[in-house]
Write a protein that holds these residues in place. Structure first.
Motif, mmCIF file in Angstrom:
data_model
loop_
_atom_site.group_PDB
_atom_site.id
_atom_site.type_symbol
_atom_site.label_atom_id
_atom_site.label_comp_id
_atom_site.label_asym_id
_atom_site.label_seq_id
_atom_site.Cartn_x
_atom_site.Cartn_y
_atom_site.Cartn_z
ATOM 1 N N LEU A 136 0.868 -1.176 0.000
ATOM 2 C CA LEU A 136 0.000 0.000 0.000
ATOM 3 C C LEU A 136 0.902 1.223 0.000
ATOM 4 C CD1 LEU A 136 -2.940 1.136 0.326
ATOM 5 C CD2 LEU A 136 -2.512 1.152 2.791
ATOM 6 N N GLY A 137 0.702 2.126 -0.952
ATOM 7 C CA GLY A 137 1.599 3.275 -1.005
ATOM 8 C C GLY A 137 1.111 4.371 -1.926
ATOM 9 N N PHE A 138 2.043 5.246 -2.304
ATOM 10 C CA PHE A 138 1.688 6.402 -3.120
ATOM 11 C C PHE A 138 2.930 7.009 -3.749
ATOM 12 C CE2 PHE A 138 2.333 7.785 1.267
ATOM 13 C CZ PHE A 138 3.348 8.720 1.101
ATOM 14 N N MET A 139 2.697 7.872 -4.728
ATOM 15 C CA MET A 139 3.707 8.769 -5.271
ATOM 16 C C MET A 139 3.175 10.185 -5.128
ATOM 17 S SD MET A 139 5.032 6.957 -8.756
ATOM 18 C CE MET A 139 6.436 5.846 -8.712
ATOM 19 N N ALA A 140 4.066 11.123 -4.767
ATOM 20 C CA ALA A 140 3.644 12.505 -4.569
ATOM 21 C C ALA A 140 4.705 13.443 -5.122
ATOM 22 C CB ALA A 140 3.409 12.785 -3.088
ATOM 23 N N ASP A 141 4.295 14.685 -5.388
ATOM 24 C CA ASP A 141 5.240 15.659 -5.923
ATOM 25 C C ASP A 141 5.924 16.420 -4.787
ATOM 26 O OD1 ASP A 141 3.484 17.648 -5.026
ATOM 27 O OD2 ASP A 141 2.676 18.075 -7.015
ATOM 28 N N ALA A 142 6.710 17.429 -5.138
ATOM 29 C CA ALA A 142 7.483 18.163 -4.134
ATOM 30 C C ALA A 142 6.609 18.992 -3.209
ATOM 31 C CB ALA A 142 8.508 19.066 -4.826
ATOM 32 N N TRP A 143 5.348 19.211 -3.583
ATOM 33 C CA TRP A 143 4.402 19.924 -2.722
ATOM 34 C C TRP A 143 3.561 18.954 -1.906
ATOM 35 C CZ3 TRP A 143 4.491 24.901 -1.522
ATOM 36 C CH2 TRP A 143 5.197 25.773 -2.360
ATOM 37 N N GLN A 144 3.919 17.683 -1.949
ATOM 38 C CA GLN A 144 3.210 16.620 -1.235
ATOM 39 C C GLN A 144 1.776 16.455 -1.731
ATOM 40 O OE1 GLN A 144 4.045 15.941 2.907
ATOM 41 N NE2 GLN A 144 5.593 17.551 2.982
ATOM 42 N N ARG A 145 1.564 16.753 -2.987
ATOM 43 C CA ARG A 145 0.278 16.479 -3.632
ATOM 44 C C ARG A 145 0.367 15.113 -4.303
ATOM 45 N NH1 ARG A 145 -2.997 20.993 -5.278
ATOM 46 N NH2 ARG A 145 -3.331 19.992 -7.285
ATOM 47 N N PRO A 146 -0.618 14.247 -4.113
ATOM 48 C CA PRO A 146 -0.547 12.909 -4.702
ATOM 49 C C PRO A 146 -0.457 12.954 -6.230
ATOM 50 C CG PRO A 146 -2.333 13.056 -3.099
ATOM 51 C CD PRO A 146 -1.850 14.452 -3.336
ATOM 52 N N ILE A 147 0.400 12.109 -6.769
ATOM 53 C CA ILE A 147 0.422 11.868 -8.213
ATOM 54 C C ILE A 147 -0.428 10.640 -8.509
ATOM 55 C CG2 ILE A 147 1.863 11.318 -10.208
ATOM 56 C CD1 ILE A 147 4.166 12.791 -8.764
ATOM 57 N N GLU A 148 -0.193 9.573 -7.734
ATOM 58 C CA GLU A 148 -1.006 8.365 -7.873
ATOM 59 C C GLU A 148 -0.784 7.466 -6.666
ATOM 60 O OE1 GLU A 148 -3.680 6.545 -8.426
ATOM 61 O OE2 GLU A 148 -3.500 7.272 -10.498
ATOM 62 N N ASP A 149 -1.821 6.733 -6.298
ATOM 63 C CA ASP A 149 -1.672 5.703 -5.278
ATOM 64 C C ASP A 149 -0.973 4.490 -5.887
ATOM 65 O OD1 ASP A 149 -2.943 7.330 -3.509
ATOM 66 O OD2 ASP A 149 -4.585 5.957 -3.054
ATOM 67 N N GLY A 151 -0.087 0.145 -5.326
ATOM 68 C CA GLY A 151 -0.468 -1.083 -4.631
ATOM 69 C C GLY A 151 -1.960 -1.296 -4.557
ATOM 70 N N LEU A 152 -2.439 -1.664 -3.385
ATOM 71 C CA LEU A 152 -3.824 -2.098 -3.205
ATOM 72 C C LEU A 152 -4.844 -1.071 -3.663
ATOM 73 C CD1 LEU A 152 -3.437 -3.735 0.322
ATOM 74 C CD2 LEU A 152 -3.712 -4.930 -1.861
ATOM 75 N N THR A 153 -4.544 0.220 -3.491
ATOM 76 C CA THR A 153 -5.494 1.262 -3.889
ATOM 77 C C THR A 153 -5.075 1.965 -5.177
ATOM 78 O OG1 THR A 153 -4.348 2.864 -2.484
ATOM 79 C CG2 THR A 153 -6.210 1.676 -1.514
ATOM 80 N N GLY A 154 -4.004 1.508 -5.801
ATOM 81 C CA GLY A 154 -3.533 2.098 -7.048
ATOM 82 C C GLY A 154 -4.029 1.326 -8.256
ATOM 83 N N PRO A 155 -3.620 1.730 -9.444
ATOM 84 C CA PRO A 155 -4.081 1.043 -10.656
ATOM 85 C C PRO A 155 -3.636 -0.411 -10.751
ATOM 86 C CG PRO A 155 -2.441 2.740 -11.179
ATOM 87 C CD PRO A 155 -2.820 2.927 -9.760
ATOM 88 N N ASP A 156 -2.544 -0.785 -10.050
ATOM 89 C CA ASP A 156 -2.108 -2.188 -10.101
ATOM 90 C C ASP A 156 -2.928 -3.085 -9.189
ATOM 91 O OD1 ASP A 156 -0.178 -2.836 -7.491
ATOM 92 O OD2 ASP A 156 -0.198 -0.724 -8.028
ATOM 93 N N ALA A 354 3.274 15.309 9.387
ATOM 94 C CA ALA A 354 3.386 14.061 8.637
ATOM 95 C C ALA A 354 3.948 14.336 7.247
ATOM 96 C CB ALA A 354 2.022 13.385 8.539
ATOM 97 N N MET A 355 4.170 13.272 6.496
ATOM 98 C CA MET A 355 4.732 13.402 5.159
ATOM 99 C C MET A 355 3.774 12.818 4.136
ATOM 100 S SD MET A 355 7.266 14.476 3.299
ATOM 101 C CE MET A 355 8.683 14.719 4.355
ATOM 102 N N THR A 356 3.064 13.673 3.454
ATOM 103 C CA THR A 356 2.215 13.340 2.311
ATOM 104 C C THR A 356 0.992 12.507 2.681
ATOM 105 O OG1 THR A 356 4.087 13.409 0.792
ATOM 106 C CG2 THR A 356 2.132 12.292 0.024
ATOM 107 N N GLY A 357 -0.115 12.870 2.098
ATOM 108 C CA GLY A 357 -1.330 12.092 2.239
ATOM 109 C C GLY A 357 -1.723 11.482 0.909
ATOM 110 N N ALA A 358 -1.870 10.176 0.886
ATOM 111 C CA ALA A 358 -2.322 9.503 -0.327
ATOM 112 C C ALA A 358 -3.812 9.735 -0.520
ATOM 113 C CB ALA A 358 -2.033 8.010 -0.224
ATOM 114 N N LYS A 359 -4.273 9.517 -1.737
ATOM 115 C CA LYS A 359 -5.710 9.628 -1.992
ATOM 116 C C LYS A 359 -6.484 8.643 -1.124
ATOM 117 C CE LYS A 359 -5.040 9.308 -6.523
ATOM 118 N NZ LYS A 359 -5.327 9.244 -7.982
#
Length: 507
Positions: A136-149, A151-156, A354-359
């Motif tokens: 379970l995870g995410f990718m985010a930009d330098a402003w800590q805005r999600p790019i995409e989730d 694992g389990l909640t992402g497209p895979d 905290a560091m970044t919030g996933a969708k």
């Protein structure tokens, strides 16, 4: 036109409005502007003293607002620099093989999952991130805005796969997306990514580590995956990766990030304010000694504002009526976008803790995502103090598909409390003593109450404040509809608990 004017004037006189021009010029009288300012005028011009004060006040107030606005990006820069100092560089993967500990000063980590993560500058060409299954995870930009989730909640959907990240403004050939291959574009040069592998059920800590190491990789697209992936065991590599918000280091890091990252259109107004304090793209940042003193005071002020808003949130935001728990995310958008505005304060508050919030941390994803609740006060509304002993009863059948946990954090570092033990948390992943009805009593304090199982207890530091995150991984319907509610007992503790050492009202 004249007729219309007459009608308007008549209407104004009927309603008692006086729209006639003033007979004498408006006079600027002196007034108190806050506790430390007196504004005076001479012949309607600010006096020399007022001019000097206003120039300084503009610089100070601009700096405070910039510090609040820039917190997420500075936090990314500081965390990245802290990891680099420990030898964890651009395509290196940091992995917590023995899980997180207080030796690493990092934002609100948990001790229940095996983390694998890093900060990667993409460069001029696409970067490939291979993601492990069952994570379970995410990718985010330098402003800590999600790019995409991920694992389990992402497209895979938990199968793992290749995520190809295009750099900002990339105009080259774009790889085709296909089964197990996902293509996205980052709005910033820096990408923060994270995977969590669970240690639950029949999956051991060693299994989780092996899954991550066997399936995780980062490399430039043109290079291919021929080289062996380099991992650094975070559990045995201490580093400091949180903002201090008390020195010029904050401002120098902000300048570094401004030079590194493209300016987003939504930030043009704030970049104009940043120019007021000498921060500009492609310009040297060189504040005078006097300005440096003001900047330090400003970032300390912004820090206190974030603490006040995060530890003593205003408004009706309690998750359960009569309880002290609040959503760690004070927003319904992982992008911190409100209706027609950016939630600058809410974003600053969260990224200070905290560091970044996933969708998946904000959206309702029954049985898949994760939800966090924060508590900073006891049932009587007093801040949690390490000198007191507290009891929290967690009712039976916590509505989670995976597990739940409660971690204790230091209010100053916002990282796992350094209590001299390897354990800063408790939860369903441990061998807890349960009550007859299936509920569990948890204790937090400077010494363990008698007859309490070690798994049910977290040691705190006398005289120091702490806060906690209650994590729900794979939250179920009963969490979202609030039919499951944590227990609370308001008032002084009873004699039996006093004999156990419980000295304060319950959470």
């Amino acid at each position: 036109m004249k007729r219309l004017l007459v009608v308007i004037l008549c209407a104004a006189s009927i309603t008692g409005c006086d729209i006639s021009p003033p007979t004498t010029p408006t006079t600027n009288d002196g007034f108190e502007a806050g506790a430390h300012l007196t504004i005076e005028y001479n012949a309607n011009y600010p006096t020399e003293m007022t001019l000097e004060q206003m120039h300084k006040e503009l610089y100070f107030q601009s700096a405070v607002q910039i510090a609040l606005w820039a917190q997420p990006m500075v936090a990314v820069g500081v965390a990245k620099a802290g990891m680099e100092k420990a030898g964890i560089h651009n395509t290196t993967i940091s992995i917590a093989e023995q899980r997180a500990s207080s030796d690493n000063v990092i934002y609100t980590a948990n001790q229940e999952t095996v983390y694998a993560y890093g900060f990667t500058e993409i460069g001029d060409e696409p970067m490939v991130f291979e993601i492990a299954p069952k994570t379970l995870g995410f990718m985010a930009d330098a402003w800590q805005r999600p790019i995409e989730d991920l694992g389990l909640t992402g497209p895979d959907q938990g199968k793992g796969g290749k995520y190809i990240m295009l750099p900002p403004g990339y105009a080259g050939d774009v790889p085709d997306a296909s089964e197990g291959v996902y293509v996205f574009q980052s709005p910033t040069n820096t990408v923060f990514w994270l995977q969590r592998a669970f240690v639950t059920g029949d999956q051991t800590e060693e299994d989780a580590v092996n899954i991550l190491k066997a399936n995780s990789k980062i490399y430039p697209l043109s290079q291919g995956d021929s080289e062996e992936q380099h991992f650094v065991n975070q559990s045995k590599t201490p580093y400091y990766a949180v903002t201090r918000n008390d020195s010029m280091d904050y401002w120098y890091m902000l300048d570094k990030m401004i030079q590194l990252e493209p300016v987003q259109e939504r930030d043009l107004a704030m970049m104009g304010l940043a120019k007021t304090i000498g921060l500009q793209k492609d310009k040297k940042f060189a504040p005078t000694k006097e300005q440096q003193a003001v900047l330090v005071r400003a970032v300390k002020t912004a820090k206190a504002m974030m603490e006040a808003s995060g530890f003593d949130a205003q408004g009706e935001i309690k998750t359960w009526e009569g309880r002290q728990w609040e959503p760690a995310f004070q927003t319904k958008s992982p992008y911190f976008d409100g209706l027609g505005h950016t939630e600058t304060l809410e974003r600053a508050v969260f990224t200070y803790q905290a560091m970044t919030g996933a969708k998946s941390m904000v959206a309702k994803m029954v049985g898949k995502g994760s939800q966090y609740q924060i508590a900073t006060k006891d049932a009587n509304g007093e801040f949690l103090n390490g000198s007191n002993t507290y009891k929290l009863t967690v009712p039976a059948k916590v509505p989670v598909n995976n597990y739940w946990s409660i971690c204790v954090y230091d209010t100053e570092t916002r990282s796992l409390i350094a209590n001299g033990t390897p354990k800063s948390s408790t939860g369903s992943h441990l061998n807890l003593d349960l009550n007859e009805d299936g509920s569990v009593d948890l204790f937090f304090g400077p010494s363990k109450p008698q007859d309490v199982n070690e798994a049910n207890f977290v040691l705190t530091k006398p005289g120091e404040g702490w806060f906690t995150y209650f994590r729900f991984y794979g939250p179920l319907d009963e969490y979202f509809d609030k039919t499951w509610v944590p227990k609370v007992h308001v008032g002084m503790v009873d004699r039996q608990l006093r004999r156990q050492g419980v000295t304060n009202a319950f959470l």
